[in-house]
Scaffold this active site. Sequence first.
Site, PDB file in Angstrom:
ATOM      1  N   GLY A  81      73.329  50.957  49.873  1.00  8.01           N
ATOM      2  CA  GLY A  81      74.106  49.996  50.624  1.00  8.01           C
ATOM      3  C   GLY A  81      75.147  50.814  51.346  1.00  8.01           C
ATOM      4  O   GLY A  81      75.266  52.022  51.125  1.00  8.01           O
ATOM      5  N   CYS A 112      69.346  55.755  49.255  1.00 12.93           N
ATOM      6  CA  CYS A 112      69.961  55.289  50.491  1.00 12.93           C
ATOM      7  C   CYS A 112      71.273  56.045  50.760  1.00 12.93           C
ATOM      8  O   CYS A 112      71.271  57.243  50.963  1.00 12.93           O
ATOM      9  CB  CYS A 112      70.158  53.777  50.419  1.00 12.93           C
ATOM     10  SG  CYS A 112      70.598  52.961  51.947  1.00 12.93           S
ATOM     11  N   HIS A 113      72.403  55.351  50.764  1.00 13.74           N
ATOM     12  CA  HIS A 113      73.708  55.981  50.947  1.00 13.74           C
ATOM     13  C   HIS A 113      74.323  56.441  49.620  1.00 13.74           C
ATOM     14  O   HIS A 113      75.409  57.006  49.608  1.00 13.74           O
ATOM     15  CB  HIS A 113      74.675  55.004  51.628  1.00 13.74           C
ATOM     16  CG  HIS A 113      74.371  54.743  53.066  1.00 13.74           C
ATOM     17  ND1 HIS A 113      73.355  53.908  53.482  1.00 13.74           N
ATOM     18  CD2 HIS A 113      74.946  55.212  54.195  1.00 13.74           C
ATOM     19  CE1 HIS A 113      73.319  53.869  54.795  1.00 13.74           C
ATOM     20  NE2 HIS A 113      74.274  54.655  55.263  1.00 13.74           N
ATOM     21  N   GLY A 114      73.629  56.210  48.496  1.00 13.70           N
ATOM     22  CA  GLY A 114      74.119  56.617  47.181  1.00 13.70           C
ATOM     23  C   GLY A 114      74.511  58.085  47.082  1.00 13.70           C
ATOM     24  O   GLY A 114      75.474  58.417  46.386  1.00 13.70           O
ATOM     25  N   TRP A 116      76.252  59.796  48.919  1.00 11.00           N
ATOM     26  CA  TRP A 116      77.662  60.005  49.275  1.00 11.00           C
ATOM     27  C   TRP A 116      78.496  60.227  48.019  1.00 11.00           C
ATOM     28  O   TRP A 116      79.422  61.047  48.013  1.00 11.00           O
ATOM     29  CB  TRP A 116      78.212  58.788  50.010  1.00 11.00           C
ATOM     30  CG  TRP A 116      78.055  58.798  51.492  1.00 11.00           C
ATOM     31  CD1 TRP A 116      77.749  59.860  52.302  1.00 11.00           C
ATOM     32  CD2 TRP A 116      78.239  57.682  52.362  1.00 11.00           C
ATOM     33  NE1 TRP A 116      77.716  59.460  53.601  1.00 11.00           N
ATOM     34  CE2 TRP A 116      78.016  58.131  53.679  1.00 11.00           C
ATOM     35  CE3 TRP A 116      78.560  56.351  52.147  1.00 11.00           C
ATOM     36  CZ2 TRP A 116      78.114  57.291  54.775  1.00 11.00           C
ATOM     37  CZ3 TRP A 116      78.652  55.515  53.246  1.00 11.00           C
ATOM     38  CH2 TRP A 116      78.437  55.985  54.550  1.00 11.00           C
TER      39      TRP A 116
END
Length: 187
Positions: A81, A112-114, A116
């Site tokens: 997300g 996904c954006h995990g 980061w």
Amino acid sequence: MSQKLNGKKVAILATDGFEESELSEPRAALERFGATVHVIAPGKDSIRAWAGSDWGKPHDVDERLEEVKADDYDALVLPGGLFNPDALRQNEQALAFTRQFFVAHKPVGAICHGPWVLINAGVAKGRRMTSYPSVEQDLRNAGAEWVNREVVVDSGLVTSRKPDDLEAFCAKLIEEIGEGKHSRQHA
């Protein structure tokens, strides 16, 4: 129902704005294989998914981040997300919790954006990883080798790009958690 993960306890670290399927599908898959799964969030009793262009339904939090220790879990999952990992990567307690899994050589999954969160936790350098395409340069800048594949495994670290990759992500996550601790120093 397979019992491959009986006795394993998995933490899913998330907060508001997680991608619905990236929390619910890994949770269901892990539970189907016998794992106990706890959704953990900083300071909240429930969190809400981001569903398309608006907030989704609330999800109960099993444990507050402030009240848990990484030592109590066998693995960590970081759903994506956009809002969720952006908030977690600015939370020092979430970063410390994440780092502890790497220090202990425990399996970690991020989709996904995990990743980061992994970048800000300082554990991406020298790793072979994938992510949502917009995170590619961030991973490269953090010293990771980014590859465009549905799932990438690097010594217990499982990463995937997006919800379309969830089947492969969940399969590899179950495999890595089933194997347990990994010998390579993560951090």
